[in-house]
Design a protein around this motif. Structure first.
Motif, PDB file in Angstrom:
ATOM      1  N   ASP A 101      24.013   6.306   8.183  1.00  0.00           N
ATOM      2  CA  ASP A 101      23.946   7.487   7.327  1.00  0.00           C
ATOM      3  C   ASP A 101      23.564   7.123   5.893  1.00  0.00           C
ATOM      4  N   TYR A 102      22.434   6.443   5.765  1.00  0.00           N
ATOM      5  CA  TYR A 102      21.913   6.140   4.433  1.00  0.00           C
ATOM      6  C   TYR A 102      20.434   5.795   4.539  1.00  0.00           C
ATOM      7  N   CYS A 103      19.688   6.034   3.471  1.00  0.00           N
ATOM      8  CA  CYS A 103      18.268   5.692   3.441  1.00  0.00           C
ATOM      9  C   CYS A 103      18.139   4.191   3.205  1.00  0.00           C
ATOM     10  N   ARG A 104      17.246   3.563   3.946  1.00  0.00           N
ATOM     11  CA  ARG A 104      17.180   2.112   3.911  1.00  0.00           C
ATOM     12  C   ARG A 104      15.793   1.660   4.355  1.00  0.00           C
ATOM     13  N   PHE A 105      15.493   0.399   4.047  1.00  0.00           N
ATOM     14  CA  PHE A 105      14.265  -0.199   4.548  1.00  0.00           C
ATOM     15  C   PHE A 105      14.521  -0.743   5.949  1.00  0.00           C
ATOM     16  N   SER A 106      13.533  -0.626   6.807  1.00  0.00           N
ATOM     17  CA  SER A 106      13.687  -1.046   8.201  1.00  0.00           C
ATOM     18  C   SER A 106      13.945  -2.545   8.288  1.00  0.00           C
ATOM     19  N   LYS A 107      14.517  -2.960   9.395  1.00  0.00           N
ATOM     20  CA  LYS A 107      14.863  -4.372   9.588  1.00  0.00           C
ATOM     21  C   LYS A 107      13.635  -5.270   9.568  1.00  0.00           C
ATOM     22  N   LYS A 108      12.499  -4.748  10.015  1.00  0.00           N
ATOM     23  CA  LYS A 108      11.281  -5.554  10.049  1.00  0.00           C
ATOM     24  C   LYS A 108      10.861  -6.024   8.658  1.00  0.00           C
ATOM     25  N   CYS A 109      11.187  -5.239   7.632  1.00  0.00           N
ATOM     26  CA  CYS A 109      10.796  -5.604   6.268  1.00  0.00           C
ATOM     27  C   CYS A 109      11.444  -6.917   5.828  1.00  0.00           C
ATOM     28  N   SER A 110      12.651  -7.178   6.311  1.00  0.00           N
ATOM     29  CA  SER A 110      13.349  -8.420   5.974  1.00  0.00           C
ATOM     30  C   SER A 110      13.192  -9.484   7.049  1.00  0.00           C
ATOM     31  N   GLU A 111      13.130  -9.065   8.314  1.00  0.00           N
ATOM     32  CA  GLU A 111      13.002 -10.028   9.409  1.00  0.00           C
ATOM     33  C   GLU A 111      11.632 -10.693   9.435  1.00  0.00           C
ATOM     34  N   GLU A 112      10.596  -9.958   9.017  1.00  0.00           N
ATOM     35  CA  GLU A 112       9.231 -10.481   9.044  1.00  0.00           C
ATOM     36  C   GLU A 112       8.595 -10.325   7.660  1.00  0.00           C
ATOM     37  N   LYS A 113       9.191 -11.008   6.689  1.00  0.00           N
ATOM     38  CA  LYS A 113       8.788 -10.844   5.286  1.00  0.00           C
ATOM     39  C   LYS A 113       7.327 -11.192   5.048  1.00  0.00           C
ATOM     40  N   GLU A 114       6.858 -12.266   5.665  1.00  0.00           N
ATOM     41  CA  GLU A 114       5.471 -12.678   5.445  1.00  0.00           C
ATOM     42  C   GLU A 114       4.499 -11.663   6.035  1.00  0.00           C
ATOM     43  N   LEU A 115       4.804 -11.178   7.234  1.00  0.00           N
ATOM     44  CA  LEU A 115       3.943 -10.153   7.837  1.00  0.00           C
ATOM     45  C   LEU A 115       3.982  -8.861   7.032  1.00  0.00           C
ATOM     46  N   TYR A 116       5.149  -8.556   6.461  1.00  0.00           N
ATOM     47  CA  TYR A 116       5.293  -7.332   5.667  1.00  0.00           C
ATOM     48  C   TYR A 116       4.329  -7.332   4.484  1.00  0.00           C
ATOM     49  N   LYS A 117       4.033  -8.502   3.934  1.00  0.00           N
ATOM     50  CA  LYS A 117       3.060  -8.591   2.839  1.00  0.00           C
ATOM     51  C   LYS A 117       1.684  -8.139   3.327  1.00  0.00           C
ATOM     52  N   TYR A 118       1.324  -8.545   4.530  1.00  0.00           N
ATOM     53  CA  TYR A 118       0.042  -8.127   5.102  1.00  0.00           C
ATOM     54  C   TYR A 118       0.051  -6.625   5.398  1.00  0.00           C
ATOM     55  N   VAL A 119       1.186  -6.130   5.867  1.00  0.00           N
ATOM     56  CA  VAL A 119       1.310  -4.700   6.147  1.00  0.00           C
ATOM     57  C   VAL A 119       1.108  -3.879   4.876  1.00  0.00           C
ATOM     58  N   LEU A 120       1.720  -4.335   3.776  1.00  0.00           N
ATOM     59  CA  LEU A 120       1.564  -3.626   2.496  1.00  0.00           C
ATOM     60  C   LEU A 120       0.117  -3.664   2.023  1.00  0.00           C
ATOM     61  N   LYS A 121      -0.544  -4.794   2.217  1.00  0.00           N
ATOM     62  CA  LYS A 121      -1.957  -4.897   1.841  1.00  0.00           C
ATOM     63  C   LYS A 121      -2.789  -3.939   2.688  1.00  0.00           C
ATOM     64  N   TYR A 122      -2.486  -3.862   3.975  1.00  0.00           N
ATOM     65  CA  TYR A 122      -3.168  -2.920   4.863  1.00  0.00           C
ATOM     66  C   TYR A 122      -2.963  -1.490   4.380  1.00  0.00           C
ATOM     67  N   ASN A 123      -1.742  -1.155   4.023  1.00  0.00           N
ATOM     68  CA  ASN A 123      -1.417   0.175   3.513  1.00  0.00           C
ATOM     69  C   ASN A 123      -2.307   0.514   2.314  1.00  0.00           C
ATOM     70  N   GLU A 124      -2.455  -0.445   1.411  1.00  0.00           N
ATOM     71  CA  GLU A 124      -3.284  -0.235   0.213  1.00  0.00           C
ATOM     72  C   GLU A 124      -4.762  -0.071   0.573  1.00  0.00           C
ATOM     73  N   LEU A 125      -5.259  -0.881   1.501  1.00  0.00           N
ATOM     74  CA  LEU A 125      -6.671  -0.814   1.874  1.00  0.00           C
ATOM     75  C   LEU A 125      -7.014   0.513   2.550  1.00  0.00           C
ATOM     76  N   VAL A 126      -6.126   0.977   3.428  1.00  0.00           N
ATOM     77  CA  VAL A 126      -6.378   2.268   4.091  1.00  0.00           C
ATOM     78  C   VAL A 126      -6.315   3.398   3.074  1.00  0.00           C
ATOM     79  N   SER A 127      -5.405   3.278   2.111  1.00  0.00           N
ATOM     80  CA  SER A 127      -5.311   4.283   1.053  1.00  0.00           C
ATOM     81  C   SER A 127      -6.596   4.335   0.225  1.00  0.00           C
ATOM     82  N   GLU A 128      -7.154   3.177  -0.085  1.00  0.00           N
ATOM     83  CA  GLU A 128      -8.418   3.126  -0.834  1.00  0.00           C
ATOM     84  C   GLU A 128      -9.542   3.791  -0.032  1.00  0.00           C
ATOM     85  N   LEU A 129      -9.565   3.515   1.276  1.00  0.00           N
ATOM     86  CA  LEU A 129     -10.566   4.139   2.140  1.00  0.00           C
ATOM     87  C   LEU A 129     -10.384   5.654   2.156  1.00  0.00           C
TER      88      LEU A 129
END
Length: 298
Positions: A101-129
């Motif tokens: 019962d609280y807003c939180r970041f998903s477990k994947k954000c901490s469990e896969e920190k290095e991949l999360y960096k790529y995910v954030l970059k992907y988010n930015e690239l799709v937004s630019e498109l």
């Protein structure tokens, strides 16, 4: 970032929406209408752009393939013909009164920190498109999100708090009702050794091929759509659909530090309620014991 083939975009103008026998929760079982394996735009009967289907730029596809193949997706309890359905959620989860019962970041954000960096970059690239090819839609989406969702949950400057990687999923007919209303749904397909898995929109009379590297922006909140079953050539075959979105429920989230304070209060209240409940239960048991004792003495 190049947009290959953008100038060849075919336009499809609908005269009317089609009646369909399908309803939400049905599994798409066949190709309906025109099979689209070319870049196109689909317009509603009143002239509104409702689908844009295109090949993704190589930079976007490459980064998506990297994190979608390397993430350790979580198995779902749902299966289709013995095939496990898997997903990885990177981003923000709204409150769930039953479980967390609280807003939180998903477990994947901490469990896969290095991949999360790529995910954030992907988010930015799709937004630019998105901003480049659909500037009016982009403007509505990002203004809406920033006016409703606290900046603590918008890690990058895009309309989306979340990126989902859905692996080998058969998706029943549905509408994206839980997402930001002023945004277009978007999905990129990364796949290998797979046939089927087409996106069917029965009311439009259109089935999108969803081959490797194809991206769709569409009015998913209004358009009934679902994904057909896939056939996999071997154990190394896969089909990932990658979706950027923001859930409307996030508008209820406090700033992150306030959300943590609220969590403490919720846990304190829950502990107090459990103590009261246990006290009541103990009193009931004592009364029953006394009643039984009285009957035995009588």
């Amino acid at each position: 970032m190049g947009i290959a083939g953008h100038w060849r975009m075919k336009k499809i103008y609908l005269e009317k929406y089609l009646e369909t026998e399908y309803k939400p929760t049905d599994i798409p079982d066949k190709i309906i209408g025109e099979f689209v394996d070319y870049e196109c735009e689909v317009y509603s009967p009143n002239g509104e752009l409702i689908v844009k289907y295109m090949k993704a730029p190589k930079e976007i596809l490459d980064i998506a393939r990297y994190f979608s193949v390397n993430t350790k997706a979580t198995k779902s309890s749902r299966t289709r013909r013995g095939l496990p359905q898997m997903s990885s959620v990177f981003g923000v989860m709204p409150r769930n009164p039953i479980r967390e019962d609280y807003c939180r970041f998903s477990k994947k954000c901490s469990e896969e920190k290095e991949l999360y960096k790529y995910v954030l970059k992907y988010n930015e690239l799709v937004s630019e498109l998105y901003k480049t090819i659909l500037p009016v839609h982009y403007k509505k989406a990002i203004e809406d999100v920033k006016s409703q969702v606290h900046s603590d949950y918008l890690v990058v400057d895009t309309p989306w708090s979340n990126v989902n990687v859905n692996l080998n999923q058969v998706i029943k007919y549905h509408k994206d009702s839980g997402n930001n209303k002023n945004d277009l749904s978007n999905v990129l397909i990364v796949r290998s050794g797979v046939s089927g898995g087409h996106l069917v929109c029965p009311e439009l009379g259109v089935t999108l091929s969803q081959g490797d590297g194809w991206m769709t922006f569409f009015r998913g909140q209004d358009i009934l759509h679902g994904v057909m079953p896939c056939k996999f050539a071997n154990d190394n075959s896969y089909r990932s659909s990658i979706v950027n979105y923001t859930m409307t429920q996030l508008k209820n989230c406090y700033p992150y530090e306030d959300e943590m304070e609220r969590l403490k209060e919720v846990k304190t209240r829950q502990a107090r309620d459990r103590k009261v409940s246990l006290g009541k239960l103990k009193a009931q048991l004592e009364r029953k014991k006394e009643k039984i004792k009285g009957l035995n003495n009588g």
